[in-house]
Design a protein around this motif. Structure first.
Motif, mmCIF file in Angstrom:
data_model
loop_
_atom_site.group_PDB
_atom_site.id
_atom_site.type_symbol
_atom_site.label_atom_id
_atom_site.label_comp_id
_atom_site.label_asym_id
_atom_site.label_seq_id
_atom_site.Cartn_x
_atom_site.Cartn_y
_atom_site.Cartn_z
ATOM 1 N N GLY B 80 0.811 -1.229 0.000
ATOM 2 C CA GLY B 80 0.000 0.000 0.000
ATOM 3 C C GLY B 80 0.834 1.264 0.000
ATOM 4 O O GLY B 80 0.306 2.339 -0.243
ATOM 5 N N ASN B 81 2.146 1.136 0.272
ATOM 6 C CA ASN B 81 3.000 2.323 0.285
ATOM 7 C C ASN B 81 3.736 2.493 -1.045
ATOM 8 O O ASN B 81 4.005 1.512 -1.741
ATOM 9 C CB ASN B 81 4.041 2.230 1.408
ATOM 10 C CG ASN B 81 3.388 2.270 2.775
ATOM 11 O OD1 ASN B 81 2.160 2.408 2.864
ATOM 12 N ND2 ASN B 81 4.179 2.139 3.828
ATOM 13 N N GLN B 82 4.076 3.719 -1.347
ATOM 14 C CA GLN B 82 4.708 4.006 -2.630
ATOM 15 C C GLN B 82 5.456 5.329 -2.505
ATOM 16 O O GLN B 82 4.973 6.250 -1.853
ATOM 17 C CB GLN B 82 3.599 4.152 -3.688
ATOM 18 C CG GLN B 82 4.067 4.187 -5.107
ATOM 19 C CD GLN B 82 3.961 2.802 -5.771
ATOM 20 O OE1 GLN B 82 3.317 1.892 -5.235
ATOM 21 N NE2 GLN B 82 4.598 2.649 -6.905
ATOM 22 N N VAL B 83 6.642 5.384 -3.095
ATOM 23 C CA VAL B 83 7.288 6.701 -3.221
ATOM 24 C C VAL B 83 7.335 7.032 -4.704
ATOM 25 O O VAL B 83 7.930 6.293 -5.494
ATOM 26 C CB VAL B 83 8.713 6.710 -2.622
ATOM 27 C CG1 VAL B 83 9.343 8.090 -2.834
ATOM 28 C CG2 VAL B 83 8.667 6.388 -1.132
ATOM 29 N N LEU B 84 6.654 8.101 -5.095
ATOM 30 C CA LEU B 84 6.599 8.483 -6.508
ATOM 31 C C LEU B 84 7.612 9.586 -6.769
ATOM 32 O O LEU B 84 7.695 10.547 -6.008
ATOM 33 C CB LEU B 84 5.210 9.012 -6.866
ATOM 34 C CG LEU B 84 4.058 8.013 -6.890
ATOM 35 C CD1 LEU B 84 2.742 8.745 -7.183
ATOM 36 C CD2 LEU B 84 4.313 6.950 -7.950
ATOM 37 N N THR B 85 8.374 9.463 -7.844
ATOM 38 C CA THR B 85 9.290 10.543 -8.221
ATOM 39 C C THR B 85 8.731 11.264 -9.441
ATOM 40 O O THR B 85 7.863 10.740 -10.150
ATOM 41 C CB THR B 85 10.683 9.996 -8.575
ATOM 42 O OG1 THR B 85 10.605 9.395 -9.882
ATOM 43 C CG2 THR B 85 11.144 8.950 -7.569
ATOM 44 N N LEU B 86 9.265 12.443 -9.662
ATOM 45 C CA LEU B 86 8.861 13.236 -10.826
ATOM 46 C C LEU B 86 8.980 12.445 -12.126
ATOM 47 O O LEU B 86 8.272 12.724 -13.095
ATOM 48 C CB LEU B 86 9.770 14.466 -10.938
ATOM 49 C CG LEU B 86 9.305 15.766 -10.294
ATOM 50 C CD1 LEU B 86 10.377 16.823 -10.462
ATOM 51 C CD2 LEU B 86 8.005 16.241 -10.947
ATOM 52 N N ALA B 87 9.889 11.470 -12.152
ATOM 53 C CA ALA B 87 10.111 10.725 -13.395
ATOM 54 C C ALA B 87 9.142 9.558 -13.554
ATOM 55 O O ALA B 87 9.092 8.927 -14.602
ATOM 56 C CB ALA B 87 11.553 10.213 -13.443
ATOM 57 N N PRO B 101 6.298 21.402 -8.612
ATOM 58 C CA PRO B 101 5.900 20.048 -8.194
ATOM 59 C C PRO B 101 6.996 19.443 -7.316
ATOM 60 O O PRO B 101 8.175 19.601 -7.621
ATOM 61 C CB PRO B 101 5.774 19.290 -9.516
ATOM 62 C CG PRO B 101 6.538 20.075 -10.516
ATOM 63 C CD PRO B 101 6.533 21.490 -10.057
ATOM 64 N N PRO B 102 6.628 18.768 -6.226
ATOM 65 C CA PRO B 102 7.646 18.156 -5.365
ATOM 66 C C PRO B 102 8.365 17.039 -6.120
ATOM 67 O O PRO B 102 7.716 16.269 -6.831
ATOM 68 C CB PRO B 102 6.832 17.555 -4.214
ATOM 69 C CG PRO B 102 5.433 18.025 -4.382
ATOM 70 C CD PRO B 102 5.264 18.512 -5.763
ATOM 71 N N PRO B 103 9.672 16.914 -5.939
ATOM 72 C CA PRO B 103 10.401 15.839 -6.623
ATOM 73 C C PRO B 103 9.929 14.465 -6.164
ATOM 74 O O PRO B 103 9.904 13.529 -6.951
ATOM 75 C CB PRO B 103 11.856 16.057 -6.208
ATOM 76 C CG PRO B 103 11.924 17.448 -5.665
ATOM 77 C CD PRO B 103 10.560 17.812 -5.188
ATOM 78 N N LEU B 104 9.547 14.365 -4.895
ATOM 79 C CA LEU B 104 9.107 13.079 -4.332
ATOM 80 C C LEU B 104 7.747 13.214 -3.678
ATOM 81 O O LEU B 104 7.471 14.221 -3.014
ATOM 82 C CB LEU B 104 10.059 12.632 -3.222
ATOM 83 C CG LEU B 104 11.353 11.939 -3.554
ATOM 84 C CD1 LEU B 104 11.912 11.306 -2.270
ATOM 85 C CD2 LEU B 104 11.146 10.875 -4.616
ATOM 86 N N LEU B 105 6.912 12.186 -3.811
ATOM 87 C CA LEU B 105 5.661 12.115 -3.055
ATOM 88 C C LEU B 105 5.605 10.774 -2.331
ATOM 89 O O LEU B 105 5.817 9.719 -2.946
ATOM 90 C CB LEU B 105 4.452 12.218 -3.990
ATOM 91 C CG LEU B 105 4.153 13.559 -4.644
ATOM 92 C CD1 LEU B 105 2.968 13.392 -5.604
ATOM 93 C CD2 LEU B 105 3.852 14.634 -3.593
ATOM 94 N N TYR B 106 5.337 10.820 -1.033
ATOM 95 C CA TYR B 106 5.110 9.599 -0.258
ATOM 96 C C TYR B 106 3.616 9.331 -0.298
ATOM 97 O O TYR B 106 2.816 10.196 0.081
ATOM 98 C CB TYR B 106 5.574 9.784 1.184
ATOM 99 C CG TYR B 106 7.054 10.090 1.308
ATOM 100 C CD1 TYR B 106 7.963 9.089 1.663
ATOM 101 C CD2 TYR B 106 7.542 11.372 1.055
ATOM 102 C CE1 TYR B 106 9.318 9.363 1.779
ATOM 103 C CE2 TYR B 106 8.898 11.653 1.164
ATOM 104 C CZ TYR B 106 9.781 10.646 1.523
ATOM 105 O OH TYR B 106 11.118 10.925 1.631
#
Lengths: 370, 370
Positions: B80-87, B101-106
């Protein structure tokens, strides 16, 4: 109008069956003053009105009209009463700028209130307690600031607005009630005492002949005078089908501001106000919001000189005549050429029309005659 | 991002003191992906960041950062967890169109909610009962219509909006909470149970590293993500000094719609909404009003295809590259040349920037590099 003869011709014209606001204006445009209409003769009249009407206008007045004229002249002689005609200097200047100013106004009370900066306050007949209190408080604040508060003497918001604005202090504003009945009647009966107080400290106005009873058809038409006399219309509480929305629509058509008080999304009486705000009416939370908005448009709001600014001065009439030339000209052209305020131009044009110096053509164009 | 190596470089970049959103973007623009930043060497880094930062980026990560990276990677491996990057392809397309936009989203929970049409609902922490009920009802109606309802997990309006929108039914919308703390913390504590339910049936998002406590300075900044993720922001109840007005302002800057619910002129919590309406926000009485307004802007609102419309397709990238040529070009020029929607252009440009195919110049201009 002190000269009874002239006034009785104005009365006769407005009392004749088949002469509405537009026909009266057409006849005056063509023949000049009412006495010239009645002396024009059948052949001339026939060219601009139906035969039946031309016959009535060229004959002597009927007995019932003669009796009504007599009654009206007697009414006008009583202290505090007045019948204003379009040709009167005291005719409210703001009404001269609407599409169909009534030829006659029956007025009772403080006539000076008709030429002050004015705000109309209208709303539901079955308002909430909060709505009634809002109406009274806004009205009082506007009246305290020197404005005239205009409404329609109906139950609910109208009544509270009149109550809130009524003031015996001549340096403050007060209230004007535009009624949909003859000036010798009060509708609704519940507002009899209020109407009497308005006749003393405020002013009552009607375009309807004495004796006219309350008729549903007359009220929506009356609303154009409520908005027309005002610089802005405040709607306090209104359902989606409220007659107040007719007044707001008429205000927009006349180029007046529309203000609305918001409320809970769960209140049916806020829905009309919310609709107006969505359509561009200004959301207001206090009388101060209205004063600030109007100050933009009424630099003279503080010294009550709107009347003198809007009433055509002799030099303004000259300027208009000169600017008009002898070719058809629009009001916009005149505004551009003279740099006069629109209200002054409308007032000036009507005065010049009454004097037979210009005529109104189709499509709102004007032409200089002499 | 399944490849832990790439992700740990993204984590390290975002965890380095002195690397904010703007510096991260500058570094990525110049060097490509984070791993290329760290292998660039002091001399190259020194040309675009201060010496101290260049030294940190060219050395091995500090022990505390290494520990934090390890912790974050372990967190991201939990279901259920994910770290999304701009890429990442799954990075929310609507955030790509905001200025920073934040480079990372938790992210924790249903990631699909981030690419649905979304409306933010925000308002006072000390709302009235009626305000709380309005928030819950609007939220439920929007969620029933398939939209994601975004808010900030605060007490009052935020909480009611999340409650109203939460739905386990995947064919409906649900709710996304953007928090101002690390994803392993819940603030306020009173919303611990709510946060746990959102983690299952909705989605929690934060740009802040794990362990970040509640800090006053982070919340206003977080508001730009609440508005940025949304097509429109609804303000339910807000005092004149409310943080919700910051979210509304940020919505306007990002080109999002602002909606406001009116209320009594005597309620301090309606004053913020009234001010917004006077400034041009849309007065709404029902969720239907919002859906009708957004339908104009989201032809695909009914079939939830906003994501695929906004995410750059390969051919769109090609079209953008071709349209860009090798001279500096503005986004407006690209919009005119490609006829692509603005969101697709922003998304495409960012993707091309990440791939090192174009660079962003001063003043928002872009230049093709290869």
């Amino acid at each position: 109008m002190t000269e009874a003869e002239g006034l009785s011709d104005w009365l006769r014209l407005s009392l004749t069956d088949g002469v509405g606001t537009q026909t009266a204006r057409d006849l005056l445009n063509r023949f000049g003053l009412p006495e010239q209409v009645f002396s024009a003769g059948f052949a001339a009249l026939q060219k601009c009105v139906p035969d039946k009407l031309a016959r009535m206008l060229s004959a002597a007045p009927s007995e019932s009209i003669a009796a009504q004229i007599k009654l009206s002249l007697a009414w006008a002689r009583q202290p505090g009463n007045q019948v204003l005609t379009l040709a009167d200097h005291d005719y409210p200047p703001s009404l001269l700028s609407i599409a169909d100013p009534p030829p006659l106004l029956y007025v009772k009370g403080r006539m000076d209130l008709l030429s002050r900066p004015s705000v109309a306050i209208v709303g539901s007949r079955s308002a909430t307690q909060q709505g009634l209190q809002n109406a009274a408080r806004f009205a009082q604040a506007l009246s305290d600031a020197g404005l005239t508060v205009i409404s329609g003497l109906a139950l609910g918001i109208d009544g509270s607005a009149h109550e809130g604005a009524l003031s015996p202090n001549p340096t403050q504003g007060s209230t004007v009630a535009i009624t949909g009945t003859g000036m010798d009647r009060v509708y609704p009966a519940k507002h009899r005492a209020l109407a009497h107080r308005i006749a003393i400290d405020g002013c009552l106005v009607s375009e309807y002949p004495l004796g006219t009873p309350a008729m549903a058809a007359n009220f929506p038409r009356r609303n154009r005078l409520i908005s027309g006399l005002s610089q802005g219309v405040l709607v306090v509480e209104a359902a989606l089908q409220s007659g107040s929305l007719i007044t707001a629509k008429s205000a927009l058509e006349q180029g007046r501001e529309v203000f609305a008080i918001p409320g809970s999304i769960h209140s049916p009486l806020a829905k009309g106000c919310h609709q107006l705000i969505r359509q561009g009416a200004k959301l207001v939370e206090s009388a101060q919001d209205i004063l600030e908005e109007l100050r933009w448009q009424l630099p003279s709001i503080s010294d009550h000189q709107v009347h003198s600014a809007a009433t055509p001065k002799h030099s303004e009439s000259d300027a208009l005549l000169e600017a008009a030339g002898y070719d058809p000209v629009s009001v916009d052209d005149l505004a551009e050429r003279t740099r006069l305020p629109l209200m002054a131009i409308h007032a000036g044009l009507l005065a010049l029309e009454m004097q037979g110096q210009i005529e109104m053509l189709a499509g709102g164009m004007y032409r200089r005659l002499r």
